[in-house]
Motif scaffolding. Structure first.
Motif, PDB file in Angstrom:
ATOM      1  N   THR A 205      -1.251   6.249 -35.530  1.00  0.00           N
ATOM      2  CA  THR A 205      -2.574   5.660 -34.918  1.00  0.00           C
ATOM      3  C   THR A 205      -3.664   6.822 -35.016  1.00  0.00           C
ATOM      4  O   THR A 205      -4.933   6.634 -35.127  1.00  0.00           O
ATOM      5  CB  THR A 205      -2.430   5.158 -33.488  1.00  0.00           C
ATOM      6  OG1 THR A 205      -1.229   4.123 -33.741  1.00  0.00           O
ATOM      7  CG2 THR A 205      -3.393   4.715 -32.759  1.00  0.00           C
ATOM      8  N   CYS A 239      -8.337  -0.964 -39.541  1.00  0.00           N
ATOM      9  CA  CYS A 239      -8.223  -1.775 -38.239  1.00  0.00           C
ATOM     10  C   CYS A 239      -7.040  -2.543 -38.312  1.00  0.00           C
ATOM     11  O   CYS A 239      -6.345  -2.734 -37.603  1.00  0.00           O
ATOM     12  CB  CYS A 239      -9.549  -2.541 -38.132  1.00  0.00           C
ATOM     13  SG  CYS A 239     -11.084  -1.368 -37.438  1.00  0.00           S
ATOM     14  N   GLN A 240      -6.875  -3.353 -39.628  1.00  0.00           N
ATOM     15  CA  GLN A 240      -5.760  -4.137 -39.597  1.00  0.00           C
ATOM     16  C   GLN A 240      -4.682  -3.489 -39.774  1.00  0.00           C
ATOM     17  O   GLN A 240      -3.493  -3.848 -39.103  1.00  0.00           O
ATOM     18  CB  GLN A 240      -6.110  -4.984 -41.248  1.00  0.00           C
ATOM     19  CG  GLN A 240      -4.986  -5.917 -41.125  1.00  0.00           C
ATOM     20  CD  GLN A 240      -4.999  -6.757 -42.563  1.00  0.00           C
ATOM     21  OE1 GLN A 240      -5.962  -6.523 -43.341  1.00  0.00           O
ATOM     22  NE2 GLN A 240      -4.172  -7.887 -42.788  1.00  0.00           N
ATOM     23  N   ASP A 243      -3.511  -2.964 -36.256  1.00  0.00           N
ATOM     24  CA  ASP A 243      -2.943  -4.031 -35.519  1.00  0.00           C
ATOM     25  C   ASP A 243      -1.688  -4.465 -36.030  1.00  0.00           C
ATOM     26  O   ASP A 243      -0.822  -4.851 -35.524  1.00  0.00           O
ATOM     27  CB  ASP A 243      -4.096  -5.232 -36.066  1.00  0.00           C
ATOM     28  CG  ASP A 243      -5.192  -5.215 -35.071  1.00  0.00           C
ATOM     29  OD1 ASP A 243      -5.434  -4.598 -34.284  1.00  0.00           O
ATOM     30  OD2 ASP A 243      -6.354  -5.949 -35.841  1.00  0.00           O
ATOM     31  N   GLU A 244      -1.369  -3.893 -37.347  1.00  0.00           N
ATOM     32  CA  GLU A 244       0.121  -4.230 -37.625  1.00  0.00           C
ATOM     33  C   GLU A 244       0.831  -3.289 -37.012  1.00  0.00           C
ATOM     34  O   GLU A 244       2.157  -3.735 -36.784  1.00  0.00           O
ATOM     35  CB  GLU A 244      -0.007  -4.125 -39.348  1.00  0.00           C
ATOM     36  CG  GLU A 244      -0.755  -4.912 -40.230  1.00  0.00           C
ATOM     37  CD  GLU A 244       0.030  -6.587 -40.302  1.00  0.00           C
ATOM     38  OE1 GLU A 244       1.204  -6.529 -39.987  1.00  0.00           O
ATOM     39  OE2 GLU A 244      -0.617  -7.378 -40.910  1.00  0.00           O
ATOM     40  N   ARG A 246       0.441  -1.998 -34.108  1.00  0.00           N
ATOM     41  CA  ARG A 246       0.621  -2.282 -32.619  1.00  0.00           C
ATOM     42  C   ARG A 246       1.688  -3.510 -32.758  1.00  0.00           C
ATOM     43  O   ARG A 246       2.292  -3.520 -31.887  1.00  0.00           O
ATOM     44  CB  ARG A 246      -0.340  -2.599 -32.059  1.00  0.00           C
ATOM     45  CG  ARG A 246      -0.448  -2.916 -30.729  1.00  0.00           C
ATOM     46  CD  ARG A 246      -1.673  -3.589 -30.339  1.00  0.00           C
ATOM     47  NE  ARG A 246      -2.505  -4.541 -30.688  1.00  0.00           N
ATOM     48  CZ  ARG A 246      -3.569  -5.230 -30.285  1.00  0.00           C
ATOM     49  NH1 ARG A 246      -4.156  -4.624 -29.265  1.00  0.00           N
ATOM     50  NH2 ARG A 246      -4.037  -6.182 -30.982  1.00  0.00           N
ATOM     51  N   ASP A 247       1.884  -4.483 -33.536  1.00  0.00           N
ATOM     52  CA  ASP A 247       2.706  -5.443 -33.678  1.00  0.00           C
ATOM     53  C   ASP A 247       4.034  -5.262 -33.776  1.00  0.00           C
ATOM     54  O   ASP A 247       5.011  -5.600 -33.365  1.00  0.00           O
ATOM     55  CB  ASP A 247       2.263  -6.456 -34.877  1.00  0.00           C
ATOM     56  CG  ASP A 247       2.869  -7.770 -34.659  1.00  0.00           C
ATOM     57  OD1 ASP A 247       3.135  -8.343 -33.507  1.00  0.00           O
ATOM     58  OD2 ASP A 247       3.306  -8.346 -35.779  1.00  0.00           O
ATOM     59  N   ASP A 259      -4.927  -9.401 -25.237  1.00  0.00           N
ATOM     60  CA  ASP A 259      -4.543  -9.273 -26.777  1.00  0.00           C
ATOM     61  C   ASP A 259      -4.802 -10.436 -27.603  1.00  0.00           C
ATOM     62  O   ASP A 259      -4.539 -11.822 -27.164  1.00  0.00           O
ATOM     63  CB  ASP A 259      -2.931  -9.039 -26.688  1.00  0.00           C
ATOM     64  CG  ASP A 259      -2.390  -8.620 -28.263  1.00  0.00           C
ATOM     65  OD1 ASP A 259      -3.145  -8.269 -28.797  1.00  0.00           O
ATOM     66  OD2 ASP A 259      -1.276  -8.701 -28.186  1.00  0.00           O
ATOM     67  N   GLN A 260      -5.465 -10.446 -28.543  1.00  0.00           N
ATOM     68  CA  GLN A 260      -6.098 -11.372 -29.434  1.00  0.00           C
ATOM     69  C   GLN A 260      -5.381 -11.440 -30.815  1.00  0.00           C
ATOM     70  O   GLN A 260      -5.914 -11.782 -31.919  1.00  0.00           O
ATOM     71  CB  GLN A 260      -7.419 -11.430 -29.765  1.00  0.00           C
ATOM     72  CG  GLN A 260      -8.037 -11.541 -28.150  1.00  0.00           C
ATOM     73  CD  GLN A 260      -7.861 -12.869 -27.496  1.00  0.00           C
ATOM     74  OE1 GLN A 260      -7.757 -13.873 -28.480  1.00  0.00           O
ATOM     75  NE2 GLN A 260      -7.847 -12.805 -26.366  1.00  0.00           N
ATOM     76  N   MET A 261      -4.165 -10.673 -30.633  1.00  0.00           N
ATOM     77  CA  MET A 261      -3.472 -10.674 -32.119  1.00  0.00           C
ATOM     78  C   MET A 261      -3.232 -12.100 -32.642  1.00  0.00           C
ATOM     79  O   MET A 261      -2.888 -13.083 -31.877  1.00  0.00           O
ATOM     80  CB  MET A 261      -1.985 -10.182 -31.881  1.00  0.00           C
ATOM     81  CG  MET A 261      -2.033  -8.822 -31.674  1.00  0.00           C
ATOM     82  SD  MET A 261      -2.888  -7.737 -33.160  1.00  0.00           S
ATOM     83  CE  MET A 261      -1.342  -7.961 -34.396  1.00  0.00           C
ATOM     84  N   ARG A 298       3.571 -14.155 -33.258  1.00  0.00           N
ATOM     85  CA  ARG A 298       2.981 -13.375 -34.309  1.00  0.00           C
ATOM     86  C   ARG A 298       4.070 -13.152 -35.462  1.00  0.00           C
ATOM     87  O   ARG A 298       3.469 -12.924 -36.662  1.00  0.00           O
ATOM     88  CB  ARG A 298       2.837 -11.834 -33.619  1.00  0.00           C
ATOM     89  CG  ARG A 298       1.585 -11.885 -32.590  1.00  0.00           C
ATOM     90  CD  ARG A 298       1.059 -10.459 -32.257  1.00  0.00           C
ATOM     91  NE  ARG A 298       2.327  -9.725 -31.534  1.00  0.00           N
ATOM     92  CZ  ARG A 298       2.256  -9.762 -30.300  1.00  0.00           C
ATOM     93  NH1 ARG A 298       1.525 -10.471 -29.215  1.00  0.00           N
ATOM     94  NH2 ARG A 298       3.200  -8.895 -29.648  1.00  0.00           N
TER      95      ARG A 298
END
Length: 398
Positions: A205, A239-240, A243-244, A246-247, A259-261, A298
């Motif tokens: 990160t 950014c993607q 997000d990946e 974090r998922d 969270d808007q995943m 997700r």
């Protein structure tokens, strides 16, 4: 069931066989005048012999009614004793024998081993012993032989009962130790996964965030449109990637507020995107979406997205059907496409790493789901996934 020993699978047959054996054995031994058989048998003697055989057959019920078996054989022995004395209706050839049949030894084993009330069992066996040894006609030989008949069985029953209890206790202890060892190993693996995920998240990160910031700065300061566009693409990819990441560690970390995943609610967006680039998709959803936990949602989104991406790359002109079924325990996904009607673009096919399904399978393994993918009979391709409806994170959400 088939792995159990024969005598455990056919206990009734075994008990009947034992009862028949003792009926025949006691009948033969009685006829050999080792018991109460008279020198000159009359009709009554033959009737009593038949009753004795019937009493011995009661051993077939020794597991289910051990006290009843003892009562039957004790009652028969008492009746024979009374017929001999004081009624004098039978006159044994040898008056110094024990009148009780040999089946009494096995009958005395039952009340202790088959877990009857201990006080009732001991009282019954004491009365049984008094009848067998003919305590009202004391004789050292008869008392000794009679005690052997009525005490060896209970002593063996006490031994085997104690042994079975010990084996059961040791087995339970071993199983408990195995469960504890398994839980400790699971906890150690979970802690190690959490540690590695935390380190990966922190390190990657930090670096990717720097890349995103630098790309954003380059977009703002670049003079030409091409550079600004390339910087924007790089920033969006970074950014993607965040997000990946974090998922990926979501199962071990708490999802942030708001969270808007992407999740199952975004299937319609995927369908619209595919339709916009010329890949028609039919979406069918059954059940309640709210049954799906965020992490599973997700993961389901990733399955559908990867499948649609592969269709666009490898099967141009194909029609796609997406079916999603929700229930309280699982989510079933099926993505099927017909055969391609066009020729895949080599440039587009070459943009992938070739590890999409392998990575997807690893992601599904994390949530203990299953994935199958392969050619369909009609020349198309099918991707099927089954996921648990709920997978908790390591920490409760907010």
């Amino acid at each position: 069931m088939a792995d159990r020993p024969w005598h455990h699978r056919h206990r009734l047959a075994l008990d009947v066989a034992i009862a028949v054996f003792f009926a025949l054995f006691d009948t033969g031994m009685t006829l050999m005048r080792t018991s109460w058989w008279p020198a000159h048998p009359d009709t009554l003697a033959w009737v009593v012999l038949g009753v004795q055989a019937a009493a011995c057959l009661s051993l077939a019920a020794r597991r289910h009614a051990p006290l009843t078996v003892v009562a039957v054989l004790g009652g028969f022995t008492l009746a024979v004793s009374l017929l001999i004395s004081p009624l004098h209706l039978l006159t044994p050839a040898h008056s110094g024998n024990v009148w009780a049949p040999f089946a009494t030894a096995l009958a005395a084993y039952g009340p202790i081993f088959y877990r009857c009330n201990r006080r009732t069992a001991f009282v019954t066996l004491v009365v049984f012993t008094v009848i067998v040894v003919r305590a009202w006609e004391p004789s050292s030989t008869i008392i000794m032989v009679g005690l052997l008949r009525t005490t060896v069985g209970p002593l063996l029953a006490l031994y085997f009962d104690a042994r079975n209890r010990l084996v059961l206790a040791l087995t339970e202890r071993a199983e408990r130790a195995e469960r504890e060892r398994h839980l400790l190993a699971e906890r150690a693996r979970a802690e190690e996964r959490a540690r590695l995920a935390g380190e990966m998240h922190d390190v990657v990160t930090h670096r990717v965030s720097l890349m995103v910031l630098q790309a954003g700065a380059l977009r703002m300061t670049a003079n030409d449109e091409a550079t600004r566009k390339a910087a924007e693409d790089l920033r969006a990819a970074g950014c993607q990637a965040l997000d990946e990441l974090r998922d990926l560690v979501g199962i071990l970390r708490t999802a942030p507020e708001g969270d808007q995943m992407p999740s199952v609610a975004d299937f319609a967006t995927l369908v619209a995107e595919s339709a916009a680039v010329g890949t028609p998709v039919d979406l069918t959803e059954e059940g309640d979406r709210s049954l799906v936990s965020p992490l599973v949602g997700r993961t389901a989104y990733r399955v559908v997205r990867e499948a649609l991406t592969n269709v666009r790359k490898h099967a141009p002109g194909a029609r796609v059907t997406v079916r999603v079924a929700y229930d309280e325990t699982r989510v079933r996904l099926t993505v099927r496409n017909t055969a391609a009607t066009g020729t895949p673009s080599s440039a587009l096919v070459g943009t992938g790493s070739g590890l999409g399904l392998a990575t997807l399978r690893q992601r599904i393994d994390v949530v203990h789901g299953t994935l199958s993918a392969g050619p369909a009979p009609d020349g198309g391709f099918s991707v099927e996934a089954t996921l648990p409806a709920y997978v908790p994170t390591a920490e409760p959400v907010g």
